[in-house]
Design an enzyme around this catalytic site. Structure first.
Site, PDB file in Angstrom:
ATOM      1  N   PHE A 159       0.863  -1.185   0.000  1.00 44.64           N
ATOM      2  CA  PHE A 159       0.000   0.000   0.000  1.00 44.64           C
ATOM      3  C   PHE A 159       0.896   1.231   0.000  1.00 44.64           C
ATOM      4  N   PRO A 164       8.500  10.516   0.624  1.00 44.97           N
ATOM      5  CA  PRO A 164       9.621  11.056   1.411  1.00 44.97           C
ATOM      6  C   PRO A 164       9.296  12.424   2.029  1.00 44.97           C
ATOM      7  N   ILE A 196       7.354   1.574   2.832  1.00 47.90           N
ATOM      8  CA  ILE A 196       6.207   0.787   2.379  1.00 47.90           C
ATOM      9  C   ILE A 196       6.409  -0.688   2.756  1.00 47.90           C
ATOM     10  N   ALA A 280      -7.371  -1.043   8.844  1.00 50.32           N
ATOM     11  CA  ALA A 280      -6.023  -1.403   9.309  1.00 50.32           C
ATOM     12  C   ALA A 280      -5.757  -0.805  10.694  1.00 50.32           C
ATOM     13  N   ARG A 281      -6.190   0.427  10.918  1.00 54.08           N
ATOM     14  CA  ARG A 281      -5.989   1.053  12.240  1.00 54.08           C
ATOM     15  C   ARG A 281      -6.779   0.301  13.304  1.00 54.08           C
ATOM     16  N   GLU A 402       0.394   4.506  10.274  1.00 55.11           N
ATOM     17  CA  GLU A 402      -1.070   4.596  10.159  1.00 55.11           C
ATOM     18  C   GLU A 402      -1.624   5.763  10.979  1.00 55.11           C
ATOM     19  N   ASP A 406      -0.009  11.579  17.863  1.00 58.05           N
ATOM     20  CA  ASP A 406      -0.396  12.995  17.975  1.00 58.05           C
ATOM     21  C   ASP A 406      -1.342  13.395  16.847  1.00 58.05           C
TER      22      ASP A 406
HETATM   23  P1  TGC Z   1      -9.411  15.631   5.698  1.00 59.12           P
HETATM   24  O1  TGC Z   1      -9.887  16.944   5.215  1.00 59.12           O
HETATM   25  O2  TGC Z   1      -9.542  15.305   7.118  1.00 59.12           O
HETATM   26  O3  TGC Z   1     -10.130  14.486   4.831  1.00 59.12           O
HETATM   27  C1  TGC Z   1     -10.001  14.434   3.430  1.00 59.12           C
HETATM   28  C2  TGC Z   1     -11.074  13.526   2.879  1.00 59.12           C
HETATM   29  O4  TGC Z   1     -10.933  12.235   3.444  1.00 59.12           O
HETATM   30  C3  TGC Z   1     -12.129  11.889   4.186  1.00 59.12           C
HETATM   31  N1  TGC Z   1     -11.707  11.182   5.397  1.00 59.12           N
HETATM   32  C4  TGC Z   1     -12.054   9.926   5.666  1.00 59.12           C
HETATM   33  N2  TGC Z   1     -12.810   9.047   4.996  1.00 59.12           N
HETATM   34  C5  TGC Z   1     -12.970   7.820   5.532  1.00 59.12           C
HETATM   35  N3  TGC Z   1     -12.379   7.481   6.709  1.00 59.12           N
HETATM   36  C6  TGC Z   1     -11.607   8.333   7.405  1.00 59.12           C
HETATM   37  N4  TGC Z   1     -11.020   7.955   8.539  1.00 59.12           N
HETATM   38  C7  TGC Z   1     -11.421   9.626   6.891  1.00 59.12           C
HETATM   39  N5  TGC Z   1     -10.713  10.718   7.303  1.00 59.12           N
HETATM   40  C8  TGC Z   1     -10.915  11.674   6.381  1.00 59.12           C
HETATM   41  C9  TGC Z   1     -12.790  13.205   4.501  1.00 59.12           C
HETATM   42  O5  TGC Z   1     -14.163  13.045   4.724  1.00 59.12           O
HETATM   43  C10 TGC Z   1     -12.484  13.987   3.250  1.00 59.12           C
HETATM   44  O6  TGC Z   1     -13.360  13.523   2.236  1.00 59.12           O
HETATM   45  P2  TGC Z   1     -13.861  14.492   1.069  1.00 59.12           P
HETATM   46  O7  TGC Z   1     -14.806  13.650   0.274  1.00 59.12           O
HETATM   47  O8  TGC Z   1     -14.482  15.655   1.766  1.00 59.12           O
HETATM   48  O9  TGC Z   1     -12.636  14.887   0.293  1.00 59.12           O
HETATM   49  O10 TGC Z   1      -7.914  15.489   5.202  1.00 59.12           O
HETATM   50  P3  TGC Z   1      -6.626  16.171   5.719  1.00 59.12           P
HETATM   51  O11 TGC Z   1      -5.647  16.241   4.606  1.00 59.12           O
HETATM   52  O12 TGC Z   1      -6.941  17.429   6.452  1.00 59.12           O
HETATM   53  O13 TGC Z   1      -6.193  15.013   6.708  1.00 59.12           O
HETATM   54  C11 TGC Z   1      -5.461  15.247   7.805  1.00 59.12           C
HETATM   55  C12 TGC Z   1      -5.251  13.956   8.608  1.00 59.12           C
HETATM   56  C13 TGC Z   1      -4.347  14.257   9.750  1.00 59.12           C
HETATM   57  C14 TGC Z   1      -6.578  13.468   9.112  1.00 59.12           C
HETATM   58  C15 TGC Z   1      -4.688  12.860   7.683  1.00 59.12           C
HETATM   59  O14 TGC Z   1      -3.878  13.340   6.736  1.00 59.12           O
HETATM   60  C16 TGC Z   1      -4.091  11.676   8.386  1.00 59.12           C
HETATM   61  O15 TGC Z   1      -4.786  10.786   8.867  1.00 59.12           O
HETATM   62  N6  TGC Z   1      -2.731  11.557   8.383  1.00 59.12           N
HETATM   63  C17 TGC Z   1      -2.068  10.355   8.806  1.00 59.12           C
HETATM   64  C18 TGC Z   1      -1.470   9.675   7.600  1.00 59.12           C
HETATM   65  C19 TGC Z   1      -1.514   8.186   7.701  1.00 59.12           C
HETATM   66  O16 TGC Z   1      -2.271   7.602   8.477  1.00 59.12           O
HETATM   67  N7  TGC Z   1      -0.728   7.503   6.886  1.00 59.12           N
HETATM   68  C20 TGC Z   1      -0.757   6.102   6.851  1.00 59.12           C
HETATM   69  C21 TGC Z   1       0.091   5.565   5.740  1.00 59.12           C
HETATM   70  S1  TGC Z   1      -0.174   3.835   5.481  1.00 59.12           S
HETATM   71  C22 TGC Z   1       0.655   3.086   6.711  1.00 59.12           C
HETATM   72  O17 TGC Z   1       1.185   3.665   7.588  1.00 59.12           O
HETATM   73  C23 TGC Z   1       0.637   1.637   6.662  1.00 59.12           C
HETATM   74  S2  TGC Z   1       1.589   0.870   7.859  1.00 59.12           S
HETATM   75  C24 TGC Z   1       1.075  -0.664   7.565  1.00 59.12           C
HETATM   76  C25 TGC Z   1       1.663  -1.699   8.424  1.00 59.12           C
HETATM   77  O18 TGC Z   1       2.838  -2.048   8.212  1.00 59.12           O
HETATM   78  O19 TGC Z   1       0.928  -2.239   9.282  1.00 59.12           O
HETATM   79  P1  FAD Z   2       6.064  13.220   9.805  1.00 59.22           P
HETATM   80  O1  FAD Z   2       4.767  13.412   9.121  1.00 59.22           O
HETATM   81  O2  FAD Z   2       7.231  13.959   9.301  1.00 59.22           O
HETATM   82  O3  FAD Z   2       5.876  13.539  11.348  1.00 59.22           O
HETATM   83  C1  FAD Z   2       6.987  13.679  12.254  1.00 59.22           C
HETATM   84  C2  FAD Z   2       6.441  14.087  13.620  1.00 59.22           C
HETATM   85  O4  FAD Z   2       5.783  15.355  13.486  1.00 59.22           O
HETATM   86  C3  FAD Z   2       5.402  13.110  14.176  1.00 59.22           C
HETATM   87  O5  FAD Z   2       5.583  12.962  15.554  1.00 59.22           O
HETATM   88  C4  FAD Z   2       4.073  13.801  13.883  1.00 59.22           C
HETATM   89  O6  FAD Z   2       3.078  13.466  14.816  1.00 59.22           O
HETATM   90  C5  FAD Z   2       4.479  15.279  14.017  1.00 59.22           C
HETATM   91  N1  FAD Z   2       3.571  16.140  13.257  1.00 59.22           N
HETATM   92  C6  FAD Z   2       3.398  16.211  11.917  1.00 59.22           C
HETATM   93  N2  FAD Z   2       2.459  17.122  11.608  1.00 59.22           N
HETATM   94  C7  FAD Z   2       2.006  17.632  12.783  1.00 59.22           C
HETATM   95  C8  FAD Z   2       1.007  18.591  13.141  1.00 59.22           C
HETATM   96  N3  FAD Z   2       0.274  19.215  12.221  1.00 59.22           N
HETATM   97  N4  FAD Z   2       0.822  18.855  14.446  1.00 59.22           N
HETATM   98  C9  FAD Z   2       1.540  18.212  15.399  1.00 59.22           C
HETATM   99  N5  FAD Z   2       2.489  17.284  15.125  1.00 59.22           N
HETATM  100  C10 FAD Z   2       2.702  16.998  13.840  1.00 59.22           C
HETATM  101  N6  FAD Z   2       3.259   4.161   4.823  1.00 59.22           N
HETATM  102  C11 FAD Z   2       2.553   3.658   3.774  1.00 59.22           C
HETATM  103  O7  FAD Z   2       1.978   4.403   2.986  1.00 59.22           O
HETATM  104  N7  FAD Z   2       2.471   2.305   3.586  1.00 59.22           N
HETATM  105  C12 FAD Z   2       3.082   1.416   4.402  1.00 59.22           C
HETATM  106  O8  FAD Z   2       2.967   0.194   4.184  1.00 59.22           O
HETATM  107  C13 FAD Z   2       3.852   1.924   5.493  1.00 59.22           C
HETATM  108  N8  FAD Z   2       4.536   1.061   6.296  1.00 59.22           N
HETATM  109  C14 FAD Z   2       5.405   1.576   7.227  1.00 59.22           C
HETATM  110  C15 FAD Z   2       6.258   0.704   7.909  1.00 59.22           C
HETATM  111  C16 FAD Z   2       7.198   1.214   8.811  1.00 59.22           C
HETATM  112  C17 FAD Z   2       8.165   0.287   9.477  1.00 59.22           C
HETATM  113  C18 FAD Z   2       7.218   2.608   9.077  1.00 59.22           C
HETATM  114  C19 FAD Z   2       8.203   3.180  10.066  1.00 59.22           C
HETATM  115  C20 FAD Z   2       6.363   3.460   8.424  1.00 59.22           C
HETATM  116  C21 FAD Z   2       5.465   2.967   7.476  1.00 59.22           C
HETATM  117  N9  FAD Z   2       4.649   3.823   6.719  1.00 59.22           N
HETATM  118  C22 FAD Z   2       3.911   3.334   5.678  1.00 59.22           C
HETATM  119  C23 FAD Z   2       4.773   5.271   6.874  1.00 59.22           C
HETATM  120  C24 FAD Z   2       4.037   5.835   8.073  1.00 59.22           C
HETATM  121  O9  FAD Z   2       2.659   5.833   7.858  1.00 59.22           O
HETATM  122  C25 FAD Z   2       4.581   7.245   8.346  1.00 59.22           C
HETATM  123  O10 FAD Z   2       5.884   7.096   8.860  1.00 59.22           O
HETATM  124  C26 FAD Z   2       3.700   8.013   9.307  1.00 59.22           C
HETATM  125  O11 FAD Z   2       2.452   8.312   8.719  1.00 59.22           O
HETATM  126  C27 FAD Z   2       4.358   9.331   9.771  1.00 59.22           C
HETATM  127  O12 FAD Z   2       4.828  10.061   8.691  1.00 59.22           O
HETATM  128  P2  FAD Z   2       6.370  10.606   8.693  1.00 59.22           P
HETATM  129  O13 FAD Z   2       7.241   9.471   9.068  1.00 59.22           O
HETATM  130  O14 FAD Z   2       6.598  11.285   7.406  1.00 59.22           O
HETATM  131  O15 FAD Z   2       6.408  11.653   9.876  1.00 59.22           O
END
Ligand code: TGC
Ligand code: FAD
Length: 423
Positions: A159, A164, A196, A280-281, A402, A406
């Site tokens: 996914f 970067p 990833i 996933a969360r 995910e 914070d």
């Molecule tokens: P925001 O304005 O909040 O939302 C944009 C659009 O998305 C919709 N939406 C959702 N829909 C379904 N479920 C949710 N939980 C949703 N949250 C938001 C929302 O309704 C809106 O829709 P539309 O139709 O109006 O466009 O967007 P934002 O850019 O302000 O978001 C900010 C924030 C902080 C919420 C968001 O960017 C965030 O959650 N950041 C965290 C990033 C993250 O979780 N990355 C994960 C990467 S994948 C990963 O880490 C996999 S690890 C896997 C593993 O190894 O286990």
């Molecule tokens: P940043 O976004 O740079 O954040 C750094 C710090 O700043 C954090 O503490 C954050 O909370 C803080 N911060 C950022 N913005 C704010 C704000 N507005 N206010 C207050 N604090 C803030 N991603 C995928 O897409 N797919 C995957 O399969 C996947 N697997 C992963 C596996 C591993 C082992 C790891 C380490 C990461 C993986 N990720 C994956 C990425 C992961 O989702 C990101 O690392 C995570 O979302 C945080 O992004 P970042 O590392 O760029 O940190």
């Protein structure tokens, strides 16, 4: 006081009399492994699924985790084995998947992460992020093409959302999908995804990119075997200090051609990836409790066996008991909350913020308690054979990916106040 006495006396409701009568029963013994008897909330099927998952994890995964962690090696056969047991895409109905309840899938996740968060990661990405995404947003043809083979673990998924320069803020992503200048019905994908899970071995990559003409984020199923040489690379990211039993890498795309029929047909914007992340969360909220429960069991055993000062087991000392009490309490509360969210999810009564709350709280509590329990092992905590240090290092990652904790606070803060902190 007088005033209170002069009030008319409240007559007990007849139902409260029944409760009062029941409460005179002898107390049942306290079970430290499940103090709130949460197992009684699960159906027979759910308990059976948990038992199956537990046997597989303890018999097949636990014996190889130390070697895998030391050598930073992920055996892709693990996904095949999980497929054979029926653990992949467990909640999906049809397409060779088990079609379980969300609580049952949470119980599976808890058992896998009881062994190692990295093994859970590999499974979550396959099941929740990729299969879940295809099931929710894919065409029938995409479902038939990918889901049955992914359920068997024959095809591996990853996914790609994080880049970067854009982690917490994926909305600013730079990956782009341009219309192919000469080949009708094709996009050219360019950009980099990083951190990833599974990417170096993935057969199918669910990549999120902005379509150049519209600026809208869309989901693309990038099939490794159809990418011409030089258009796609997935180098591993090595020397991690956590999650070493999982495989992590990049996705580097340079005008990689992808047919339009590999794009999710309707979903646009961040709703797509965030919907996949909801599942996933939710799984992580369960999984980290499994890791914490493993830490508790190991710390309790160690504290009962290790003797200091007048040959007393260190479990006799109040400070050690408090560490165990805190951890057992937080694990019970965490499992209870995850189970409730699972039930609401299946009843269609879920607000995504409920998932933010449990993901954040359970990850934070698992990390803090595991770190404190690490102290119970004294110097031995440094040896990986006691397993606790591995859990602590892994749990830092679970708190980060995910949505870092914070970031989930801000999602909750927005829901509580109506004011967006991160815009
Ligand atoms: P925001 O304005 O909040 O939302 C944009 C659009 O998305 C919709 N939406 C959702 N829909 C379904 N479920 C949710 N939980 C949703 N949250 C938001 C929302 O309704 C809106 O829709 P539309 O139709 O109006 O466009 O967007 P934002 O850019 O302000 O978001 C900010 C924030 C902080 C919420 C968001 O960017 C965030 O959650 N950041 C965290 C990033 C993250 O979780 N990355 C994960 C990467 S994948 C990963 O880490 C996999 S690890 C896997 C593993 O190894 O286990
Ligand atoms: P940043 O976004 O740079 O954040 C750094 C710090 O700043 C954090 O503490 C954050 O909370 C803080 N911060 C950022 N913005 C704010 C704000 N507005 N206010 C207050 N604090 C803030 N991603 C995928 O897409 N797919 C995957 O399969 C996947 N697997 C992963 C596996 C591993 C082992 C790891 C380490 C990461 C993986 N990720 C994956 C990425 C992961 O989702 C990101 O690392 C995570 O979302 C945080 O992004 P970042 O590392 O760029 O940190």
């Amino acid at each position: 006081m007088l005033k209170a006495l002069s009030r008319p006396r409240l007559r007990p409701h007849p139902r409260s009399l029944i409760v009062a009568k029941r409460s005179v029963h002898a107390p049942v013994p306290f079970k430290w492994e499940d103090p709130l008897d949460i197992a009684s909330l699960f159906t027979e099927d759910e308990v059976a699924i948990q038992e199956t998952a537990k046997s597989y994890c303890q018999d097949r995964l636990l014996p190889r985790v130390l070697d895998a962690y030391r050598s930073e090696h992920y055996d892709r056969n693990i996904l095949k084995e999980m497929g054979e047991v029926g653990l992949l895409g467990a909640t999906i109905k049809g397409h060779g998947c088990a079609g379980t309840s969300s609580v049952a899938s949470g119980l599976i996740t808890r058992e896998v992460e009881r062994v190692d968060s990295g093994y859970r990661s590999g499974m979550s990405v396959q099941s929740s992020l990729v299969m879940g995404g295809i099931d929710e947003f894919g065409t029938e043809e995409q479902k038939e093409r990918y889901l049955p083979e992914m359920a068997k673990g024959n095809l591996v998924g990853c996914f790609g959302l994080t880049e970067p320069n854009h982690g917490s803020d994926p909305g600013s992503m730079e990956s782009v999908a341009k219309s192919h200048p000469t080949k009708k019905g094709y996009y050219l994908l360019s950009g980099s995804k990083t951190w990833i899970t599974n990417s170096p071995i993935a057969d199918v990559m669910l990549v999120w990119a902005k379509v150049q003409d519209t600026g809208k984020i869309r989901g693309f199923l990038v099939d490794r075997k159809s990418c011409p040489p030089g258009t796609l690379e997935t180098p591993p990211l090595k020397n991690k200090n956590g999650l070493r039993a999982s495989l992590t890498g990049m996705i580097l795309m340079d005008d990689c051609p992808v047919p339009k029929e590999n794009m999710f047909p309707t979903v646009e914007g961040l709703k797509g990836p965030f919907s996949c992340l909801n599942s996933a969360r939710y799984g992580i909220a369960w999984g980290v409790m499994g890791a914490l429960e493993d830490c508790i069991g190991r710390a309790r055993t160690y504290a009962l066996e290790r003797r200091q000062f007048k040959n007393n087991p260190i479990a006799k000392y109040q400070l050690v008991q408090k560490k165990l009490s805190d951890a057992v309490t937080d694990a019970s509360y965490g499992v209870l909350a995850a189970a409730q969210v699972g039930r609401l999810k299946d009843q269609g009564r879920l607000a995504p913020e409920m998932i933010s709350m449990t993901k954040r709280h359970n990850c934070d509590k698992a990390l803090v308690n595991a770190r404190v329990l690490q102290e119970v092992f004294g110097g031995n905590a440094v040896s990986d054979e006691y397993h606790i240090g591995r859990h602590v290092a892994n749990l830092f990652v679970t708190q980060t990916y995910e949505g870092q904790s914070d970031i989930h606070s801000l999602i909750l803060g927005r829901a509580i106040t109506g004011i967006q902190a991160f815009a």
